[in-house]
Design an enzyme around this catalytic site. Structure first.
Site, PDB file in Angstrom:
ATOM      1  N   GLY A   1      -0.752 -19.972  20.101  1.00  0.00           N
ATOM      2  CA  GLY A   1      -1.810 -20.718  20.804  1.00  0.00           C
ATOM      3  C   GLY A   1      -1.874 -20.410  22.294  1.00  0.00           C
ATOM      4  O   GLY A   1      -2.929 -20.550  22.931  1.00  0.00           O
ATOM      5  N   GLU A   2      -0.746 -19.983  22.875  1.00  0.00           N
ATOM      6  CA  GLU A   2      -0.731 -19.676  24.316  1.00  0.00           C
ATOM      7  C   GLU A   2      -1.539 -18.406  24.619  1.00  0.00           C
ATOM      8  O   GLU A   2      -1.880 -18.153  25.772  1.00  0.00           O
ATOM      9  CB  GLU A   2       0.706 -19.531  24.833  1.00  0.00           C
ATOM     10  CG  GLU A   2       1.616 -20.726  24.580  1.00  0.00           C
ATOM     11  CD  GLU A   2       1.161 -22.019  25.273  1.00  0.00           C
ATOM     12  OE1 GLU A   2       0.118 -22.008  25.951  1.00  0.00           O
ATOM     13  OE2 GLU A   2       1.849 -23.044  25.090  1.00  0.00           O
TER      14      GLU A   2
ATOM     15  N   THR B   1      -4.164 -12.055  11.560  1.00  0.00           N
ATOM     16  CA  THR B   1      -4.558 -13.319  10.912  1.00  0.00           C
ATOM     17  C   THR B   1      -4.214 -14.498  11.830  1.00  0.00           C
ATOM     18  O   THR B   1      -4.990 -15.455  11.947  1.00  0.00           O
ATOM     19  CB  THR B   1      -3.870 -13.443   9.538  1.00  0.00           C
ATOM     20  OG1 THR B   1      -4.171 -12.281   8.775  1.00  0.00           O
ATOM     21  CG2 THR B   1      -4.337 -14.680   8.781  1.00  0.00           C
ATOM     22  N   ASN B   2      -3.065 -14.419  12.507  1.00  0.00           N
ATOM     23  CA  ASN B   2      -2.673 -15.514  13.406  1.00  0.00           C
ATOM     24  C   ASN B   2      -3.652 -15.649  14.573  1.00  0.00           C
ATOM     25  O   ASN B   2      -4.053 -16.757  14.929  1.00  0.00           O
ATOM     26  CB  ASN B   2      -1.264 -15.284  13.965  1.00  0.00           C
ATOM     27  CG  ASN B   2      -0.189 -15.414  12.894  1.00  0.00           C
ATOM     28  OD1 ASN B   2      -0.466 -15.903  11.793  1.00  0.00           O
ATOM     29  ND2 ASN B   2       1.006 -14.963  13.189  1.00  0.00           N
TER      30      ASN B   2
ATOM     31  N   TYR C   1      -1.265  -3.495  -6.865  1.00  0.00           N
ATOM     32  CA  TYR C   1      -1.026  -4.309  -5.672  1.00  0.00           C
ATOM     33  C   TYR C   1      -2.106  -4.155  -4.603  1.00  0.00           C
ATOM     34  O   TYR C   1      -2.517  -3.030  -4.268  1.00  0.00           O
ATOM     35  CB  TYR C   1       0.329  -3.936  -5.041  1.00  0.00           C
ATOM     36  CG  TYR C   1       0.907  -5.049  -4.197  1.00  0.00           C
ATOM     37  CD1 TYR C   1       1.701  -6.033  -4.772  1.00  0.00           C
ATOM     38  CD2 TYR C   1       0.620  -5.143  -2.841  1.00  0.00           C
ATOM     39  CE1 TYR C   1       2.216  -7.075  -4.013  1.00  0.00           C
ATOM     40  CE2 TYR C   1       1.133  -6.180  -2.075  1.00  0.00           C
ATOM     41  CZ  TYR C   1       1.932  -7.135  -2.665  1.00  0.00           C
ATOM     42  OH  TYR C   1       2.439  -8.178  -1.915  1.00  0.00           O
TER      43      TYR C   1
ATOM     44  N   HIS D   1     -11.101  -1.908  11.466  1.00  0.00           N
ATOM     45  CA  HIS D   1      -9.952  -2.734  11.091  1.00  0.00           C
ATOM     46  C   HIS D   1      -9.781  -3.798  12.175  1.00  0.00           C
ATOM     47  O   HIS D   1      -8.866  -3.728  12.994  1.00  0.00           O
ATOM     48  CB  HIS D   1      -8.721  -1.822  11.000  1.00  0.00           C
ATOM     49  CG  HIS D   1      -7.523  -2.462  10.386  1.00  0.00           C
ATOM     50  ND1 HIS D   1      -6.238  -2.026  10.620  1.00  0.00           N
ATOM     51  CD2 HIS D   1      -7.397  -3.500   9.529  1.00  0.00           C
ATOM     52  CE1 HIS D   1      -5.383  -2.751   9.941  1.00  0.00           C
ATOM     53  NE2 HIS D   1      -6.055  -3.672   9.274  1.00  0.00           N
TER      54      HIS D   1
ATOM     55  N   ARG E   1       0.845  -1.192   0.000  1.00  0.00           N
ATOM     56  CA  ARG E   1       0.000   0.000   0.000  1.00  0.00           C
ATOM     57  C   ARG E   1       0.881   1.243   0.000  1.00  0.00           C
ATOM     58  O   ARG E   1       1.965   1.246   0.571  1.00  0.00           O
ATOM     59  CB  ARG E   1      -0.867   0.038   1.263  1.00  0.00           C
ATOM     60  CG  ARG E   1      -1.979  -0.957   1.310  1.00  0.00           C
ATOM     61  CD  ARG E   1      -2.904  -0.695   2.493  1.00  0.00           C
ATOM     62  NE  ARG E   1      -2.291  -0.945   3.781  1.00  0.00           N
ATOM     63  CZ  ARG E   1      -1.894  -0.013   4.631  1.00  0.00           C
ATOM     64  NH1 ARG E   1      -2.035   1.267   4.339  1.00  0.00           N
ATOM     65  NH2 ARG E   1      -1.358  -0.323   5.795  1.00  0.00           N
TER      66      ARG E   1
ATOM     67  N   ARG F   1       2.272 -11.953  -0.282  1.00  0.00           N
ATOM     68  CA  ARG F   1       0.900 -12.235   0.152  1.00  0.00           C
ATOM     69  C   ARG F   1       0.345 -13.527  -0.413  1.00  0.00           C
ATOM     70  O   ARG F   1       0.740 -13.964  -1.491  1.00  0.00           O
ATOM     71  CB  ARG F   1      -0.017 -11.104  -0.321  1.00  0.00           C
ATOM     72  CG  ARG F   1       0.306  -9.745   0.259  1.00  0.00           C
ATOM     73  CD  ARG F   1      -0.362  -9.560   1.584  1.00  0.00           C
ATOM     74  NE  ARG F   1       0.194  -8.447   2.342  1.00  0.00           N
ATOM     75  CZ  ARG F   1      -0.341  -8.005   3.472  1.00  0.00           C
ATOM     76  NH1 ARG F   1      -1.428  -8.557   3.962  1.00  0.00           N
ATOM     77  NH2 ARG F   1       0.211  -7.019   4.144  1.00  0.00           N
TER      78      ARG F   1
ATOM     79  N   ASP G   1      -9.565  -9.308   9.181  1.00  0.00           N
ATOM     80  CA  ASP G   1      -9.058  -7.960   8.886  1.00  0.00           C
ATOM     81  C   ASP G   1     -10.092  -6.850   9.075  1.00  0.00           C
ATOM     82  O   ASP G   1      -9.730  -5.779   9.539  1.00  0.00           O
ATOM     83  CB  ASP G   1      -8.539  -7.933   7.439  1.00  0.00           C
ATOM     84  CG  ASP G   1      -7.697  -6.708   7.139  1.00  0.00           C
ATOM     85  OD1 ASP G   1      -6.876  -6.331   8.000  1.00  0.00           O
ATOM     86  OD2 ASP G   1      -7.844  -6.124   6.048  1.00  0.00           O
TER      87      ASP G   1
ATOM     88  N   LYS H   1      -9.537  -2.160   1.590  1.00  0.00           N
ATOM     89  CA  LYS H   1      -9.232  -1.001   2.437  1.00  0.00           C
ATOM     90  C   LYS H   1      -9.995   0.247   1.964  1.00  0.00           C
ATOM     91  O   LYS H   1     -10.452   1.046   2.782  1.00  0.00           O
ATOM     92  CB  LYS H   1      -7.727  -0.722   2.426  1.00  0.00           C
ATOM     93  CG  LYS H   1      -6.876  -1.905   2.891  1.00  0.00           C
ATOM     94  CD  LYS H   1      -7.181  -2.297   4.301  1.00  0.00           C
ATOM     95  CE  LYS H   1      -6.191  -3.333   4.832  1.00  0.00           C
ATOM     96  NZ  LYS H   1      -6.492  -3.722   6.207  1.00  0.00           N
TER      97      LYS H   1
ATOM     98  N   SER I   1      -1.588  -3.013  11.267  1.00  0.00           N
ATOM     99  CA  SER I   1      -1.052  -3.935  10.267  1.00  0.00           C
ATOM    100  C   SER I   1       0.250  -4.550  10.817  1.00  0.00           C
ATOM    101  O   SER I   1       1.001  -3.872  11.525  1.00  0.00           O
ATOM    102  CB  SER I   1      -0.741  -3.172   8.977  1.00  0.00           C
ATOM    103  OG  SER I   1      -1.873  -2.427   8.586  1.00  0.00           O
ATOM    104  N   ALA I   2       0.465  -5.826  10.482  1.00  0.00           N
ATOM    105  CA  ALA I   2       1.696  -6.548  10.862  1.00  0.00           C
ATOM    106  C   ALA I   2       1.808  -6.836  12.357  1.00  0.00           C
ATOM    107  O   ALA I   2       2.907  -6.903  12.900  1.00  0.00           O
ATOM    108  CB  ALA I   2       2.942  -5.810  10.367  1.00  0.00           C
ATOM    109  N   CYS I   3       0.663  -6.993  13.037  1.00  0.00           N
ATOM    110  CA  CYS I   3       0.688  -7.367  14.461  1.00  0.00           C
ATOM    111  C   CYS I   3       0.064  -8.742  14.697  1.00  0.00           C
ATOM    112  O   CYS I   3      -0.254  -9.086  15.834  1.00  0.00           O
ATOM    113  CB  CYS I   3      -0.047  -6.335  15.300  1.00  0.00           C
ATOM    114  SG  CYS I   3       0.848  -4.804  15.462  1.00  0.00           S
TER     115      CYS I   3
HETATM  116  O1  O2Y Z   1       0.205  -4.018   1.142  1.00  0.00           O
HETATM  117  C1  O2Y Z   1      -0.961  -4.267   0.821  1.00  0.00           C
HETATM  118  O2  O2Y Z   1      -1.464  -3.844  -0.198  1.00  0.00           O
HETATM  119  C2  O2Y Z   1      -1.777  -5.094   1.675  1.00  0.00           C
HETATM  120  S1  O2Y Z   1      -2.180  -4.299   3.156  1.00  0.00           S
HETATM  121  C3  O2Y Z   1      -3.197  -5.381   4.036  1.00  0.00           C
HETATM  122  C4  O2Y Z   1      -3.675  -6.519   3.441  1.00  0.00           C
HETATM  123  C5  O2Y Z   1      -4.502  -7.362   4.147  1.00  0.00           C
HETATM  124  C6  O2Y Z   1      -4.846  -7.023   5.418  1.00  0.00           C
HETATM  125  N1  O2Y Z   1      -4.392  -5.903   6.004  1.00  0.00           N
HETATM  126  C7  O2Y Z   1      -3.549  -5.099   5.356  1.00  0.00           C
HETATM  127  C8  O2Y Z   1      -3.100  -3.896   6.122  1.00  0.00           C
HETATM  128  O3  O2Y Z   1      -2.209  -3.163   5.720  1.00  0.00           O
HETATM  129  O4  O2Y Z   1      -3.658  -3.660   7.203  1.00  0.00           O
HETATM  130 MN    MN Z   2      -5.278  -4.929   7.687  1.00  0.00          MN
END
Ligand code: O2Y
Ligand code: MN
Length: 617
Positions: free
Chosen positions: A514-515, A275-276, A219, A248, A77, A387, A295, A228, A270-272
């Site tokens: 899992g913890e 999904t996990n 992308y 979000h 993004r 991705r 998401d 988004k 993002s990145a925290c």
């Molecule tokens: O970089 C991208 O275009 C993807 S960003 C994204 C994709 C899926 C879920 N969350 C995000 C995010 O940046 O929060």
């Molecule tokens: Mn996201």
């Protein structure tokens, strides 16, 4: 000009007129109305295989799946090229790039003029949310990228069923996308067409007619406009006006050994690891977790006064690196077939690989840029923002209610972030207002150099910093107002979690994955009025013996640190939150300033609180 699927099966005049107008502007070689069928999906994938964009993966190892490599300039993004165009600059607020709508329209018209020459224009009718949901919203994306079409088919309901729902008079959100790479007669196409000059990329949202214009990138979040752009930025505007919430947030269902269900939503930047957590396998015996979304959550007040959450998407667009059987076995199973992999390593056996996949790297492969790659060559094989796109229905942990048109009733909302210091493992808000304060103060240490400078604390209120389509102060007010619209006792409880606390010598203090079920169990106990907590200046922390630690080998000292109150750290935190609040000016709700001042006062009153002796409730 050729028209594919030549008779559009719609009598919607507004849609027909808009498509005609865009055809005139963009001058494509052909028009294709997408019907959303499997045959259409297969044909477009085959077209991209023939054109060199897609590589079909081995049919036994990864059936129905493809690899694609993007252009090196187009890997994530682009926040600095993302705009909110409201007539009044103040309405976009300090967290958005604002541009004058009249000027921007002029600029975009120039950029889009003839931009689809030599390409096919695809019309994608799509729906966010189950078609029979009160929150379902219809969009139509026009794009010149078949990659976008096939990804949209995984991520949203699309095609003829959506046109049927739209009918002759229905309203839709217009989403215009072009990769910004017209082809001259005879010009050979490239595998990933885009506008490589970043300064010409534009991801634009108009707040008056709620339209989206995206130019230059193919992308993810820049191009799959249902995600988004529509489901967060545009939906947040609609939600504010109509009294609901576009967030979000992941949504999950936790079931206790006694069979009681708890629906939780969680907002992490993002990145925290959203999904996990969304599809985590609890380590605690008897507890099960099911995923409703990873998401985005659309949340509305039900007739019974409770908040109901619904996932508007139908797929996952997850980060591949780091996804393994240890971190997320359900995601690994989800992407076993019918998936699209962008910017990962292609193995010589026709399968894919990425860093921290939990399996040995191939002896030789091709990296995300299509270069020969060997382990130890000094370069990463997959891009850090590589991705997978995979259907949600393929997730072994998908919840039976994930497509419930009414959504599911929330018992708790979690905020979180990557915070190596200061922030405890879990903290419960005293009240709705205190919870909104915790959400407004959320932040995370950045990781991916693809998006930002790594390793700095970025305040990200409600994890909506890049996604709120209007002034963030007004957004906080919208959340605060909810407590005046329903019985407070029916509101979800609010918690702040931090799986990422480190010791002074840089060790992770908490095993995570899992913890994390141990923390979720305490949250469920709090909802039941059973879990023990100590009242501290920052909120309600688990009493020293409150977390179920059976079977987890973690030292008493580490656990004490995870649940400790770092008064000096919190004084700095409060000062930093206050500094961030300054940006919001007069639109910062007074309630939040009061919460901040109250926090500062409590920190000064009780500087050396011993949690072991503090009041337990
Ligand atoms: O970089 C991208 O275009 C993807 S960003 C994204 C994709 C899926 C879920 N969350 C995000 C995010 O940046 O929060
Ligand atoms: Mn996201």
């Amino acid at each position: 000009m050729t028209t594919i699927n030549s008779t559009p099966v719609t009598a919607n005049r507004k849609l027909l007129n808009w498509v005609e107008e865009i055809v005139q502007l963009c001058q494509p070689a052909a028009v294709h109305w997408c019907d959303g069928t499997q045959q259409e999906y297969d044909a477009l994938c085959e077209l991209m295989v023939k054109g060199g964009t897609f590589t079909r993966l081995d049919g036994k190892l990864r059936p129905g799946s493809f690899l694609v490599r993007s252009h090196a300039s187009d890997v994530a993004r682009v926040e600095n090229r993302t705009y909110i165009c409201s007539p009044n600059k103040d309405d976009a607020g300090p967290t958005n790039n604002w541009a004058d709508p009249v000027e921007m329209r002029k600029k975009l018209k120039e950029l889009f003029k003839g931009c689809m020459k030599g390409r096919t224009l695809y019309v994608i009718p799509f729906a966010m949310g189950p078609l029979d949901s009160p929150l379902c919203r219809i969009g139509v994306e026009i794009t010149d990228s078949p990659y976008v079409v096939v990804n949209m088919r995984i991520m949203a309901r699309m095609g003829r069923v959506v046109l049927d729902k739209l009918g002759a008079k229905g309203e839709f959100i217009s989403c215009l996308h072009s990769v910004g790479a017209p082809l001259q007669p005879g010009q050979q196409d490239v595998p990933w067409p885009c506008e490589p000059d970043v300064s010409r990329k534009h991801i634009v949202h108009f707040t008056e007619d709620l339209s989206i214009w995206s130019y230059g990138s193919g992308y993810g979040g820049n191009a799959l406009l249902g995600k988004k752009c529509l489901a967060l930025r545009i939906a947040s505007l609609m939600a504010r006006k109509e009294g609901w919430f576009a967030e979000h947030m992941l949504v999950l269902c936790l079931t206790s050994p006694q069979g009681k269900k708890y629906y939780l939503a969680a907002a992490f930047p993002s990145a925290c690891g959203k999904t996990n957590l969304a599809m985590m396998q609890p380590t605690l015996p008897g507890w099960t977790l099911r995923c409703l979304g990873d998401d985005i959550a659309w949340i509305r007040l039900g007739a019974d006064g409770r908040l109901y959450a619904m996932n508007p998407e139908t797929g996952f667009f997850g980060v591949a690196p780091g996804t393994s059987n240890k971190t997320n076995p359900n995601a690994v199973a989800t992407v076993a077939r019918n998936s699209i992999f962008t910017n990962v390593v292609l193995r010589s056996d026709g399968d894919v690989w990425w860093e921290d996949m939990g399996v040995p790297p191939p002896e030789k492969g091709m990296d995300w840029e299509g270069r020969e790659w060997t382990p130890g060559c000094g370069r990463k094989g997959a891009h850090p923002n590589a991705r997978f796109t995979a259907p949600a229905a393929q997730c072994p942990a998908i919840d039976p209610d994930w497509e419930n048109p009414q959504g599911v009733p929330l018992s708790a909302i979690l905020f979180g972030g990557r915070r190596p210091s200061t922030i405890p493992l879990v903290n419960e808000a005293f009240s709705w207002e205190h919870g909104v304060f915790l959400g407004s103060a959320a932040g995370s240490e950045t990781t991916s150099a693809a998006l930002h400078q790594a390793g700095v604390l970025r305040r990200d209120p409600f994890a909506m910093l890049p996604f709120c389509g209007y002034h963030i102060g007004d957004y906080f007010a919208h959340w605060l107002a909810l407590a005046r619209r329903t019985d407070r006792a029916k509101l979800p409880r609010i918690f702040f979690v931090n799986w990422f606390r480190k010791s002074a010598d840089g060790r992770w203090l908490w095993p995570g994955f899992g913890e994390n079920s141990r923390v979720l169990k305490w949250i469920c106990e709090r909802i039941e009025g059973a879990g023990k907590a100590v009242r501290t200046p920052i909120g309600l922390l688990p009493a020293p013996d409150a977390l179920d630690m059976k079977g987890l080998d973690i030292s008493g000292a580490d656990l004490a640190e995870l649940l400790s109150l770092d008064v000096e750290g919190w004084k700095k935190e409060a000062a930093d939150v206050g500094g961030n609040y300054q940006k919001f000016g007069e639109r910062l709700p007074a309630e939040l300033n009061k919460e901040l001042q109250d926090l500062k006062a409590r920190l000064n009153e009780e500087p050396t609180m011993d949690l072991g002796k503090a009041s337990v409730r």
